[in-house]
Design a protein around this motif. Structure first.
Motif, PDB file in Angstrom:
ATOM      1  N   LYS A  11       0.833  -1.207   0.000  1.00  0.00           N
ATOM      2  CA  LYS A  11       0.000   0.000   0.000  1.00  0.00           C
ATOM      3  C   LYS A  11       0.865   1.254   0.000  1.00  0.00           C
ATOM      4  O   LYS A  11       0.578   2.217  -0.717  1.00  0.00           O
ATOM      5  CB  LYS A  11      -0.924   0.012   1.223  1.00  0.00           C
ATOM      6  CG  LYS A  11      -2.085  -0.941   1.114  1.00  0.00           C
ATOM      7  CD  LYS A  11      -2.890  -0.933   2.391  1.00  0.00           C
ATOM      8  CE  LYS A  11      -3.898  -2.077   2.386  1.00  0.00           C
ATOM      9  NZ  LYS A  11      -4.573  -2.229   3.681  1.00  0.00           N
ATOM     10  N   LYS A  12       1.926   1.229   0.800  1.00  0.00           N
ATOM     11  CA  LYS A  12       2.826   2.382   0.867  1.00  0.00           C
ATOM     12  C   LYS A  12       3.471   2.631  -0.499  1.00  0.00           C
ATOM     13  O   LYS A  12       3.570   3.770  -0.959  1.00  0.00           O
ATOM     14  CB  LYS A  12       3.904   2.138   1.923  1.00  0.00           C
ATOM     15  CG  LYS A  12       4.829   3.306   2.132  1.00  0.00           C
ATOM     16  CD  LYS A  12       5.834   3.036   3.226  1.00  0.00           C
ATOM     17  CE  LYS A  12       6.757   4.224   3.389  1.00  0.00           C
ATOM     18  NZ  LYS A  12       7.791   3.982   4.404  1.00  0.00           N
ATOM     19  N   LEU A  13       3.887   1.562  -1.167  1.00  0.00           N
ATOM     20  CA  LEU A  13       4.505   1.686  -2.489  1.00  0.00           C
ATOM     21  C   LEU A  13       3.496   2.208  -3.509  1.00  0.00           C
ATOM     22  O   LEU A  13       3.821   3.070  -4.332  1.00  0.00           O
ATOM     23  CB  LEU A  13       5.070   0.338  -2.935  1.00  0.00           C
ATOM     24  CG  LEU A  13       5.740   0.278  -4.304  1.00  0.00           C
ATOM     25  CD1 LEU A  13       6.885   1.279  -4.397  1.00  0.00           C
ATOM     26  CD2 LEU A  13       6.250  -1.109  -4.596  1.00  0.00           C
ATOM     27  N   ARG A  14       2.261   1.700  -3.455  1.00  0.00           N
ATOM     28  CA  ARG A  14       1.234   2.148  -4.411  1.00  0.00           C
ATOM     29  C   ARG A  14       0.887   3.623  -4.228  1.00  0.00           C
ATOM     30  O   ARG A  14       0.563   4.309  -5.184  1.00  0.00           O
ATOM     31  CB  ARG A  14      -0.034   1.309  -4.246  1.00  0.00           C
ATOM     32  CG  ARG A  14       0.103  -0.062  -4.848  1.00  0.00           C
ATOM     33  CD  ARG A  14      -1.230  -0.597  -5.321  1.00  0.00           C
ATOM     34  NE  ARG A  14      -1.032  -1.876  -5.979  1.00  0.00           N
ATOM     35  CZ  ARG A  14      -1.430  -3.033  -5.470  1.00  0.00           C
ATOM     36  NH1 ARG A  14      -2.068  -3.076  -4.332  1.00  0.00           N
ATOM     37  NH2 ARG A  14      -1.201  -4.150  -6.121  1.00  0.00           N
ATOM     38  N   ASN A  15       0.937   4.100  -2.983  1.00  0.00           N
ATOM     39  CA  ASN A  15       0.581   5.488  -2.704  1.00  0.00           C
ATOM     40  C   ASN A  15       1.733   6.462  -2.915  1.00  0.00           C
ATOM     41  O   ASN A  15       1.532   7.664  -2.820  1.00  0.00           O
ATOM     42  CB  ASN A  15       0.060   5.620  -1.269  1.00  0.00           C
ATOM     43  CG  ASN A  15      -1.267   4.925  -1.091  1.00  0.00           C
ATOM     44  OD1 ASN A  15      -2.044   4.792  -2.031  1.00  0.00           O
ATOM     45  ND2 ASN A  15      -1.533   4.442   0.106  1.00  0.00           N
ATOM     46  N   THR A  16       2.913   5.949  -3.201  1.00  0.00           N
ATOM     47  CA  THR A  16       4.076   6.804  -3.395  1.00  0.00           C
ATOM     48  C   THR A  16       4.002   7.494  -4.753  1.00  0.00           C
ATOM     49  O   THR A  16       3.684   6.868  -5.761  1.00  0.00           O
ATOM     50  CB  THR A  16       5.375   5.974  -3.320  1.00  0.00           C
ATOM     51  OG1 THR A  16       5.435   5.353  -2.053  1.00  0.00           O
ATOM     52  CG2 THR A  16       6.585   6.825  -3.532  1.00  0.00           C
ATOM     53  N   THR A  17       4.290   8.786  -4.754  1.00  0.00           N
ATOM     54  CA  THR A  17       4.323   9.530  -6.020  1.00  0.00           C
ATOM     55  C   THR A  17       5.753   9.883  -6.415  1.00  0.00           C
ATOM     56  O   THR A  17       6.000  10.267  -7.555  1.00  0.00           O
ATOM     57  CB  THR A  17       3.509  10.827  -5.904  1.00  0.00           C
ATOM     58  OG1 THR A  17       3.978  11.573  -4.783  1.00  0.00           O
ATOM     59  CG2 THR A  17       2.027  10.523  -5.728  1.00  0.00           C
ATOM     60  N   ASP A  18       6.693   9.737  -5.481  1.00  0.00           N
ATOM     61  CA  ASP A  18       8.090  10.043  -5.748  1.00  0.00           C
ATOM     62  C   ASP A  18       8.773   8.826  -6.379  1.00  0.00           C
ATOM     63  O   ASP A  18       8.786   7.736  -5.805  1.00  0.00           O
ATOM     64  CB  ASP A  18       8.789  10.425  -4.438  1.00  0.00           C
ATOM     65  CG  ASP A  18      10.246  10.781  -4.640  1.00  0.00           C
ATOM     66  OD1 ASP A  18      10.574  11.330  -5.710  1.00  0.00           O
ATOM     67  OD2 ASP A  18      11.056  10.519  -3.723  1.00  0.00           O
ATOM     68  N   ALA A  19       9.355   9.014  -7.564  1.00  0.00           N
ATOM     69  CA  ALA A  19       9.959   7.901  -8.303  1.00  0.00           C
ATOM     70  C   ALA A  19      11.164   7.327  -7.566  1.00  0.00           C
ATOM     71  O   ALA A  19      11.360   6.107  -7.544  1.00  0.00           O
ATOM     72  CB  ALA A  19      10.366   8.363  -9.699  1.00  0.00           C
ATOM     73  N   GLU A  20      11.977   8.185  -6.970  1.00  0.00           N
ATOM     74  CA  GLU A  20      13.181   7.702  -6.271  1.00  0.00           C
ATOM     75  C   GLU A  20      12.814   6.838  -5.069  1.00  0.00           C
ATOM     76  O   GLU A  20      13.409   5.787  -4.841  1.00  0.00           O
ATOM     77  CB  GLU A  20      14.044   8.894  -5.829  1.00  0.00           C
ATOM     78  CG  GLU A  20      14.689   9.642  -6.976  1.00  0.00           C
ATOM     79  CD  GLU A  20      15.556   8.740  -7.853  1.00  0.00           C
ATOM     80  OE1 GLU A  20      16.333   7.931  -7.283  1.00  0.00           O
ATOM     81  OE2 GLU A  20      15.440   8.833  -9.084  1.00  0.00           O
ATOM     82  N   GLU A  21      11.838   7.300  -4.307  1.00  0.00           N
ATOM     83  CA  GLU A  21      11.404   6.534  -3.138  1.00  0.00           C
ATOM     84  C   GLU A  21      10.811   5.194  -3.573  1.00  0.00           C
ATOM     85  O   GLU A  21      11.042   4.161  -2.944  1.00  0.00           O
ATOM     86  CB  GLU A  21      10.375   7.335  -2.340  1.00  0.00           C
ATOM     87  CG  GLU A  21       9.969   6.680  -1.038  1.00  0.00           C
ATOM     88  CD  GLU A  21       8.920   7.448  -0.280  1.00  0.00           C
ATOM     89  OE1 GLU A  21       8.391   6.888   0.701  1.00  0.00           O
ATOM     90  OE2 GLU A  21       8.614   8.593  -0.665  1.00  0.00           O
TER      91      GLU A  21
END
Length: 84
Positions: A33-43
């Protein structure tokens, strides 16, 4: 109720394994879920290998089906590549 010592031990072992499996599966779901909600490409690029590793571990231990792990990894990889 179990009549044999070994059956009682098996009940205890299964309960411990169930708790461990539930914890690991829930932790993996939260990481997804955390990965899906991430908008920063590096993170996202940093998170992806960790999540893939978690999915592989769960599939190896038969906590989740191997095809479910493969489908999740595929979708997450697509998502990260779209980000950047």
């Amino acid at each position: 109720m179990a009549n044999h010592k070994s059956a009682l031990k098996r009940i205890r072992a299964n309960a411990a394994k169930r708790l461990r499996n539930r914890y690991q599966a829930k932790t993996t779901r939260n990481a997804i879920k955390k990965l899906r909600n991430t908008t920063d490409a590096e993170e996202a690029k940093v998170l992806l290998p960790r999540v893939v590793s978690m999915l592989d571990r769960l599939a190896k231990k038969n906590v989740i089906h191997k095809n479910k792990a493969a489908n999740n990894k595929s979708k997450l990889t697509k998502l990260v590549s779209k980000l950047g």
